[in-house]
Scaffold this motif. Structure first.
Motif, short mmCIF file in Angstrom:
data_model
loop_
_atom_site.label_atom_id
_atom_site.label_comp_id
_atom_site.label_asym_id
_atom_site.label_seq_id
_atom_site.Cartn_x
_atom_site.Cartn_y
_atom_site.Cartn_z
N TYR A 281 -7.94 14.21 4.29
CA TYR A 281 -6.76 15.02 3.98
C TYR A 281 -6.92 15.87 2.73
O TYR A 281 -6.06 16.71 2.43
CB TYR A 281 -5.54 14.10 3.78
CG TYR A 281 -5.04 13.46 5.05
CD1 TYR A 281 -5.31 14.00 6.29
CD2 TYR A 281 -4.26 12.30 4.99
CE1 TYR A 281 -4.83 13.41 7.46
CE2 TYR A 281 -3.79 11.70 6.15
CZ TYR A 281 -4.08 12.26 7.37
OH TYR A 281 -3.61 11.66 8.51
N SER A 282 -7.97 15.66 1.95
CA SER A 282 -8.10 16.34 0.66
C SER A 282 -8.45 17.81 0.81
O SER A 282 -9.17 18.20 1.74
CB SER A 282 -9.14 15.64 -0.21
OG SER A 282 -8.69 14.35 -0.57
N ARG B 103 -11.52 7.86 3.96
CA ARG B 103 -11.09 6.67 3.21
C ARG B 103 -10.99 5.37 4.04
O ARG B 103 -10.97 4.29 3.47
CB ARG B 103 -9.73 6.94 2.57
CG ARG B 103 -8.64 7.17 3.60
CD ARG B 103 -7.38 7.79 3.05
NE ARG B 103 -6.46 8.05 4.15
CZ ARG B 103 -6.53 9.11 4.94
NH1 ARG B 103 -7.48 10.02 4.74
NH2 ARG B 103 -5.68 9.28 5.92
N GLU C 259 0.84 -1.20 0.00
CA GLU C 259 0.00 0.00 0.00
C GLU C 259 0.87 1.25 0.00
O GLU C 259 1.96 1.26 0.58
CB GLU C 259 -0.92 0.01 1.22
CG GLU C 259 -1.99 -1.05 1.17
CD GLU C 259 -3.03 -0.89 2.27
OE1 GLU C 259 -4.23 -0.86 1.94
OE2 GLU C 259 -2.64 -0.82 3.45
N LYS C 260 0.38 2.27 -0.64
CA LYS C 260 1.12 3.53 -0.66
C LYS C 260 0.15 4.71 -0.71
O LYS C 260 -0.92 4.62 -1.32
CB LYS C 260 2.07 3.57 -1.85
CG LYS C 260 1.40 3.52 -3.22
CD LYS C 260 2.44 3.61 -4.33
CE LYS C 260 1.80 3.60 -5.72
NZ LYS C 260 2.81 3.71 -6.79
N PRO C 261 0.54 5.80 -0.04
CA PRO C 261 -0.28 7.02 -0.14
C PRO C 261 -0.12 7.64 -1.52
O PRO C 261 0.97 7.62 -2.10
CB PRO C 261 0.31 7.92 0.95
CG PRO C 261 1.71 7.44 1.12
CD PRO C 261 1.70 5.97 0.84
N SER D 291 -1.70 10.91 -4.35
CA SER D 291 -2.47 12.14 -4.51
C SER D 291 -2.66 12.41 -5.99
O SER D 291 -1.85 12.00 -6.82
CB SER D 291 -1.77 13.32 -3.82
OG SER D 291 -0.55 13.61 -4.47
N PHE E 125 -10.13 6.92 -1.50
CA PHE E 125 -9.61 8.29 -1.43
C PHE E 125 -10.63 9.22 -0.76
O PHE E 125 -11.82 8.91 -0.67
CB PHE E 125 -9.28 8.79 -2.84
CG PHE E 125 -10.48 9.09 -3.69
CD1 PHE E 125 -10.90 10.40 -3.88
CD2 PHE E 125 -11.20 8.07 -4.31
CE1 PHE E 125 -12.02 10.69 -4.65
CE2 PHE E 125 -12.31 8.35 -5.10
CZ PHE E 125 -12.72 9.66 -5.27
N ASP E 126 -10.12 10.34 -0.29
CA ASP E 126 -10.97 11.37 0.30
C ASP E 126 -11.38 12.35 -0.80
O ASP E 126 -10.53 12.92 -1.48
CB ASP E 126 -10.19 12.14 1.38
CG ASP E 126 -9.71 11.25 2.51
OD1 ASP E 126 -10.36 10.22 2.77
OD2 ASP E 126 -8.68 11.58 3.13
N TYR F 162 -6.27 13.15 -1.75
CA TYR F 162 -5.36 12.16 -1.21
C TYR F 162 -6.09 10.83 -0.97
O TYR F 162 -7.27 10.79 -0.64
CB TYR F 162 -4.76 12.65 0.11
CG TYR F 162 -3.83 13.82 -0.07
CD1 TYR F 162 -2.46 13.63 -0.30
CD2 TYR F 162 -4.31 15.13 -0.03
CE1 TYR F 162 -1.61 14.70 -0.48
CE2 TYR F 162 -3.46 16.22 -0.21
CZ TYR F 162 -2.11 15.99 -0.44
OH TYR F 162 -1.26 17.06 -0.63
N GLY F 163 -5.33 9.75 -1.14
CA GLY F 163 -5.90 8.44 -0.91
C GLY F 163 -4.84 7.41 -0.65
O GLY F 163 -3.64 7.72 -0.54
N ILE F 164 -5.28 6.16 -0.55
CA ILE F 164 -4.39 5.02 -0.36
C ILE F 164 -4.64 4.04 -1.51
O ILE F 164 -5.78 3.66 -1.78
CB ILE F 164 -4.63 4.31 0.98
CG1 ILE F 164 -4.42 5.28 2.15
CG2 ILE F 164 -3.73 3.10 1.13
CD1 ILE F 164 -2.99 5.75 2.32
#
Length: 292
Positions: free
Chosen positions: A75-76, A44, A7-9, A11, A68-69, A20-22
């Motif tokens: 965080y978005s 998310r 998994e990685k963050p 944008s 994602f948001d 932003y999302g994962i």
């Protein structure tokens, strides 16, 4: 068989703002992706970490998953939106997964409650979307809510010996119950008796979606050319309202709608499928749908 994933963050930009999302990425090359659309107010991870766990389950089976948001949530960046205003957020998320995974063949959208409604508003406008998974779609109106309460709450209590014992011991409770029931029935009878006609070719503008949400949801599903997977809980008023609308408007009598739709009823499920057993059942249904 489960596979390795990481998994990685991530944008991606929309109108100069970062979302932003994962991203849950299988070690093998993914041919399919699921974008988990978040309802509001929500972010998310999801209720009881449902979205995070679902994404990891999908990635372990070789399916790319993005949660994602949308604008203004989590965080978005930006001013928060209503769920019926996130068409552009979903589109840029689809762009992102296709740009990230060049050999991707198909993408699916997954959403619970008002996120399911939001998906129905926009899925038919993008031919890249092969299918949608809609859990307990939000179609609430005052009338649908009253009917769901009458069907799910009062019918059960009507045949309960314990409820009748309590009422007979307290005359004041009887009058309150009669008043409450009468109010519910009045709302139903005073609503429009004619069934709404869902014109599959008419698009309701964003500004009208909140006021005509059920009509917008069913029109969107009618317009969608891909496959639809409905997952409906047995212990949830939101799901009861959707079932009521589904039956009243004969949506499944249309051959095209019926041919592209599969419905799973999970009788013991609450609104958010809040146990390991229920979550696992949703995960398996989703996997089967994407792999079919």
């Amino acid at each position: 068989m489960s596979q390795s994933y990481f998994e990685k963050p991530v944008s991606f930009s929309m109108n100069g703002r970062d979302l932003y999302g994962i991203l849950s990425v299988p070690e093998v090359e993914a041919k399919a992706a699921v974008i988990i659309v978040v309802g509001g107010p929500q972010y998310r991870v999801g209720s009881h970490r449902q979205f995070a766990l679902l994404a990891r389950c999908l990635a372990a089976q070789g399916i790319l998953a993005l949660r994602f948001d949308y604008t203004g949530m989590g965080y978005s960046q930006g001013i928060s939106k209503q769920f019926y205003e996130i068409d552009d957020d979903v589109k840029v998320a689809i762009d992102f997964v296709f740009n990230h995974e060049c050999n991707l063949d198909e993408v699916y959208l997954w959403g619970l409650c008002d996120a399911a409604a939001a998906i129905s508003f926009t899925a038919y406008t993008d031919d890249r979307i092969k299918g949608v998974v809609l859990l307990n779609p939000w179609v609430r109106s005052e009338t649908s809510h009253s009917k769901a309460i009458l069907h799910s709450y009062y019918r059960e209590r009507l045949f309960s010996i314990e409820v009748w014992k309590q009422l007979l011991l307290s005359p004041s409770k009887i009058s309150k119950a009669i008043f409450s029931l009468g109010n519910i029935v009045f709302k139903i009878l005073s609503s429009r008796s004619n069934k709404s006609k869902f014109d599959a070719h008419q698009v309701i503008p964003i500004a009208d979606r909140e006021e005509n949400i059920a009509e917008a949801v069913f029109r969107g599903m009618s317009n969608f050319n891909g496959s639809i997977c409905l997952i409906l809980s047995g212990k949830d008023l939101v799901a009861d309202e959707f079932k009521q609308m589904l039956d009243e408007n004969d949506w499944l009598l249309d051959e095209f709608n019926r041919s592209k739709t599969v419905i799973h009823y999970i009788d013991e499920a609450d609104h958010t499928f809040s146990s390991r057993k229920l979550r696992s059942e949703v995960e398996q249904i989703t996997l089967n749908f994407v792999n079919s």
